[in-house]
Design a protein around this motif. Structure first.
Motif, PDB file in Angstrom:
ATOM      1  N   ARG A 290       0.832  -1.208   0.000  1.00  0.00           N
ATOM      2  CA  ARG A 290       0.000   0.000   0.000  1.00  0.00           C
ATOM      3  C   ARG A 290       0.867   1.258   0.000  1.00  0.00           C
ATOM      4  O   ARG A 290       0.564   2.240  -0.678  1.00  0.00           O
ATOM      5  CB  ARG A 290      -0.928  -0.003   1.211  1.00  0.00           C
ATOM      6  N   HIS A 291       1.948   1.201   0.758  1.00  0.00           N
ATOM      7  CA  HIS A 291       2.861   2.338   0.834  1.00  0.00           C
ATOM      8  C   HIS A 291       3.534   2.595  -0.512  1.00  0.00           C
ATOM      9  O   HIS A 291       3.657   3.751  -0.943  1.00  0.00           O
ATOM     10  CB  HIS A 291       3.911   2.061   1.908  1.00  0.00           C
ATOM     11  N   ARG A 292       3.974   1.529  -1.172  1.00  0.00           N
ATOM     12  CA  ARG A 292       4.626   1.691  -2.468  1.00  0.00           C
ATOM     13  C   ARG A 292       3.649   2.239  -3.509  1.00  0.00           C
ATOM     14  O   ARG A 292       4.034   3.051  -4.359  1.00  0.00           O
ATOM     15  CB  ARG A 292       5.212   0.344  -2.934  1.00  0.00           C
ATOM     16  N   ASN A 293       2.394   1.834  -3.454  1.00  0.00           N
ATOM     17  CA  ASN A 293       1.380   2.376  -4.347  1.00  0.00           C
ATOM     18  C   ASN A 293       1.157   3.864  -4.079  1.00  0.00           C
ATOM     19  O   ASN A 293       0.973   4.661  -5.013  1.00  0.00           O
ATOM     20  CB  ASN A 293       0.068   1.601  -4.181  1.00  0.00           C
ATOM     21  N   LYS A 294       1.220   4.245  -2.815  1.00  0.00           N
ATOM     22  CA  LYS A 294       1.067   5.659  -2.449  1.00  0.00           C
ATOM     23  C   LYS A 294       2.245   6.482  -2.971  1.00  0.00           C
ATOM     24  O   LYS A 294       2.077   7.630  -3.392  1.00  0.00           O
ATOM     25  CB  LYS A 294       0.971   5.779  -0.928  1.00  0.00           C
ATOM     26  N   GLN A 295       3.433   5.889  -2.961  1.00  0.00           N
ATOM     27  CA  GLN A 295       4.625   6.567  -3.467  1.00  0.00           C
ATOM     28  C   GLN A 295       4.637   6.663  -4.986  1.00  0.00           C
ATOM     29  O   GLN A 295       5.116   7.644  -5.558  1.00  0.00           O
ATOM     30  CB  GLN A 295       5.886   5.832  -3.012  1.00  0.00           C
ATOM     31  N   ASP A 296       4.122   5.621  -5.642  1.00  0.00           N
ATOM     32  CA  ASP A 296       4.186   5.524  -7.099  1.00  0.00           C
ATOM     33  C   ASP A 296       2.926   4.827  -7.599  1.00  0.00           C
ATOM     34  O   ASP A 296       2.773   3.618  -7.430  1.00  0.00           O
ATOM     35  CB  ASP A 296       5.442   4.734  -7.512  1.00  0.00           C
ATOM     36  N   ALA A 297       2.036   5.582  -8.232  1.00  0.00           N
ATOM     37  CA  ALA A 297       0.762   5.033  -8.688  1.00  0.00           C
ATOM     38  C   ALA A 297       0.943   3.934  -9.720  1.00  0.00           C
ATOM     39  O   ALA A 297       0.028   3.123  -9.941  1.00  0.00           O
ATOM     40  CB  ALA A 297      -0.105   6.153  -9.266  1.00  0.00           C
ATOM     41  N   ALA A 298       2.128   3.875 -10.357  1.00  0.00           N
ATOM     42  CA  ALA A 298       2.384   2.817 -11.337  1.00  0.00           C
ATOM     43  C   ALA A 298       2.554   1.459 -10.669  1.00  0.00           C
ATOM     44  O   ALA A 298       2.443   0.419 -11.325  1.00  0.00           O
ATOM     45  CB  ALA A 298       3.623   3.158 -12.167  1.00  0.00           C
ATOM     46  N   ILE A 299       2.836   1.469  -9.374  1.00  0.00           N
ATOM     47  CA  ILE A 299       2.943   0.216  -8.618  1.00  0.00           C
ATOM     48  C   ILE A 299       1.554  -0.096  -8.071  1.00  0.00           C
ATOM     49  O   ILE A 299       1.165   0.386  -7.011  1.00  0.00           O
ATOM     50  CB  ILE A 299       3.975   0.343  -7.481  1.00  0.00           C
ATOM     51  N   VAL A 300       0.805  -0.881  -8.801  1.00  0.00           N
ATOM     52  CA  VAL A 300      -0.594  -1.113  -8.466  1.00  0.00           C
ATOM     53  C   VAL A 300      -0.711  -2.147  -7.350  1.00  0.00           C
ATOM     54  O   VAL A 300       0.145  -3.017  -7.188  1.00  0.00           O
ATOM     55  CB  VAL A 300      -1.390  -1.594  -9.697  1.00  0.00           C
ATOM     56  N   GLU A 301      -1.759  -2.020  -6.579  1.00  0.00           N
ATOM     57  CA  GLU A 301      -2.058  -3.024  -5.565  1.00  0.00           C
ATOM     58  C   GLU A 301      -2.663  -4.236  -6.266  1.00  0.00           C
ATOM     59  O   GLU A 301      -3.716  -4.140  -6.887  1.00  0.00           O
ATOM     60  CB  GLU A 301      -3.024  -2.465  -4.524  1.00  0.00           C
ATOM     61  N   SER A 302      -1.987  -5.363  -6.163  1.00  0.00           N
ATOM     62  CA  SER A 302      -2.454  -6.578  -6.820  1.00  0.00           C
ATOM     63  C   SER A 302      -1.774  -7.776  -6.186  1.00  0.00           C
ATOM     64  O   SER A 302      -0.776  -7.632  -5.461  1.00  0.00           O
ATOM     65  CB  SER A 302      -2.125  -6.545  -8.320  1.00  0.00           C
ATOM     66  N   ALA A 303      -2.275  -8.958  -6.474  1.00  0.00           N
ATOM     67  CA  ALA A 303      -1.645 -10.175  -5.976  1.00  0.00           C
ATOM     68  C   ALA A 303      -0.248 -10.320  -6.559  1.00  0.00           C
ATOM     69  O   ALA A 303       0.685 -10.751  -5.862  1.00  0.00           O
ATOM     70  CB  ALA A 303      -2.500 -11.392  -6.333  1.00  0.00           C
ATOM     71  N   GLY A 304      -0.079  -9.952  -7.820  1.00  0.00           N
ATOM     72  CA  GLY A 304       1.228 -10.051  -8.448  1.00  0.00           C
ATOM     73  C   GLY A 304       2.249  -9.123  -7.799  1.00  0.00           C
ATOM     74  O   GLY A 304       3.407  -9.506  -7.584  1.00  0.00           O
ATOM     75  N   THR A 305       1.823  -7.902  -7.476  1.00  0.00           N
ATOM     76  CA  THR A 305       2.722  -6.962  -6.806  1.00  0.00           C
ATOM     77  C   THR A 305       3.085  -7.469  -5.425  1.00  0.00           C
ATOM     78  O   THR A 305       4.247  -7.409  -5.006  1.00  0.00           O
ATOM     79  CB  THR A 305       2.066  -5.572  -6.691  1.00  0.00           C
ATOM     80  N   LEU A 306       2.100  -7.984  -4.714  1.00  0.00           N
ATOM     81  CA  LEU A 306       2.353  -8.491  -3.363  1.00  0.00           C
ATOM     82  C   LEU A 306       3.318  -9.675  -3.403  1.00  0.00           C
ATOM     83  O   LEU A 306       4.237  -9.768  -2.577  1.00  0.00           O
ATOM     84  CB  LEU A 306       1.036  -8.898  -2.708  1.00  0.00           C
ATOM     85  N   GLU A 307       3.159 -10.561  -4.371  1.00  0.00           N
ATOM     86  CA  GLU A 307       4.071 -11.699  -4.493  1.00  0.00           C
ATOM     87  C   GLU A 307       5.494 -11.218  -4.780  1.00  0.00           C
ATOM     88  O   GLU A 307       6.465 -11.725  -4.203  1.00  0.00           O
ATOM     89  CB  GLU A 307       3.607 -12.627  -5.611  1.00  0.00           C
TER      90      GLU A 307
END
Length: 217
Positions: free
Chosen positions: A94-111
Motif C-alpha cells: 500500500r505504501h509503495r502504491n502511495k509513493q508511485d501510482a504505477a505500482i498497483v495493488e495486486s496479488a502479483g505486486t504483493l508476491e
C-alpha cells in the motif's frame, strides 16, 4: 535520547506520535541501518549531535540489529515495535502504491514484494534482521496490535520507559497525528490480494518461520 525503532511499516510513526503526545521533542529525520549499509540519518544534523540529545528528545528509527550497534544504543531509551509479518507485507505494498501510482495493488505486486521487494530483500528476511532487538536488555518491545487495541499495559510500559504519564488520551491523539495512518489497518486475512500464489510465495520465502519467531504463529 529515545529511539522509536522498528521495521518499516511496523508502526514506528505511531510511536513518534505517542512521544509527541507525551510532551517529548522530536529530532528531525530518520535514523537508518540496513544490511550492508552504514548507519545514517535523513537530516542535516550530524550523528554525533543526535546521539548527544537528552532523554526528552526522540528520533524515528529503522534499525536492523547488529551487536556493535546494540552496544552503542544501550546508552539510550529504546522503544521497539513489532507487527504481524503478513500485515507488514500488505502495508508495504500500500505504501509503495502511495509513493508511485504505477505500482498497483495486486496479488502479483504483493508476491513480488514478498519474494524480494522489501529494500531488495524478501519480506520475512528483512523483518528478521530487526527481531533480535527484542532480546536486548533495556529495550521496551511493543506489539502494534496492542497499540491499535489501546492496551493500557502497553501504554504504561512505554510511559515507564521514557518517563511520562499513561494517559489514554495519548492513544487518541497518536492515531490522529501519525503521518502514515490511513484510517484502516492492513489485514492480510481480509485482503483480496492474499491468494494461493501469494501464500506459496510467503511459505517459500520463510514467512511461517518469521511469524513464529515474531510470536505470531
Amino acid at each position: 535520547m529515545i529511539l522509536c525503532n522498528g521495521c518499516s511499516k511496523s508502526g514506528t510513526h505511531f510511536l513518534t506520535s505517542l512521544m509527541l503526545s507525551m510532551g517529548k521533542t522530536q529530532l528531525g529525520g530518520t535514523l537508518i541501518k540496513r544490511p550492508k549499509k552504514p548507519l545514517t540519518v535523513t537530516s542535516k544534523k550530524p550523528l554525533a549531535e543526535i546521539f548527544a540529545a537528552d532523554d526528552d528528545q526522540f528520533i524515528h528509527s529503522h534499525l536492523i540489529h547488529r551487536p556493535q550497534l546494540a552496544e552503542k544504543m544501550r546508552a539510550h531509551k529504546h522503544l521497539f515495535i513489532i507487527r504481524h509479518p503478513r500485515n507488514i507485507a500488505i502495508s508495504w505494498m500500500r505504501h509503495r502504491n502511495k509513493q508511485d501510482a504505477a505500482i498497483v495493488e495486486s496479488a502479483g505486486t504483493l508476491e513480488m514484494i514478498i519474494r524480494g521487494g522489501f529494500f531488495g530483500h524478501p519480506v520475512p528476511e528483512f523483518i528478521g534482521y530487526h527481531l533480535p532487538w527484542r532480546d536486548e536488555d533495556g529495550v521496551c518491545c511493543i506489539r502494534f496490535e496492542d497499540l491499535v487495541a489501546r492496551d493500557a499495559a502497553s501504554l504504561q510500559r512505554i510511559a515507564d520507559t521514557v518517563g511520562g504519564t499513561a494517559d489514554p488520551e495519548h492513544y487518541a491523539r497518536a492515531f490522529g497525528d501519525s503521518s502514515t495512518w490511513t484510517g484502516k489497518v492492513s489485514d492480510w486475512s481480509d485482503s483480496p490480494y492474499w491468494t494461493e500464489a501469494v501464500e506459496t510465495a510467503w511459505t517459500e520465502a520463510g514467512g511461517p518461520e518469521i511469524e513464529a519467531a515474531a510470536g505470531y504463529a
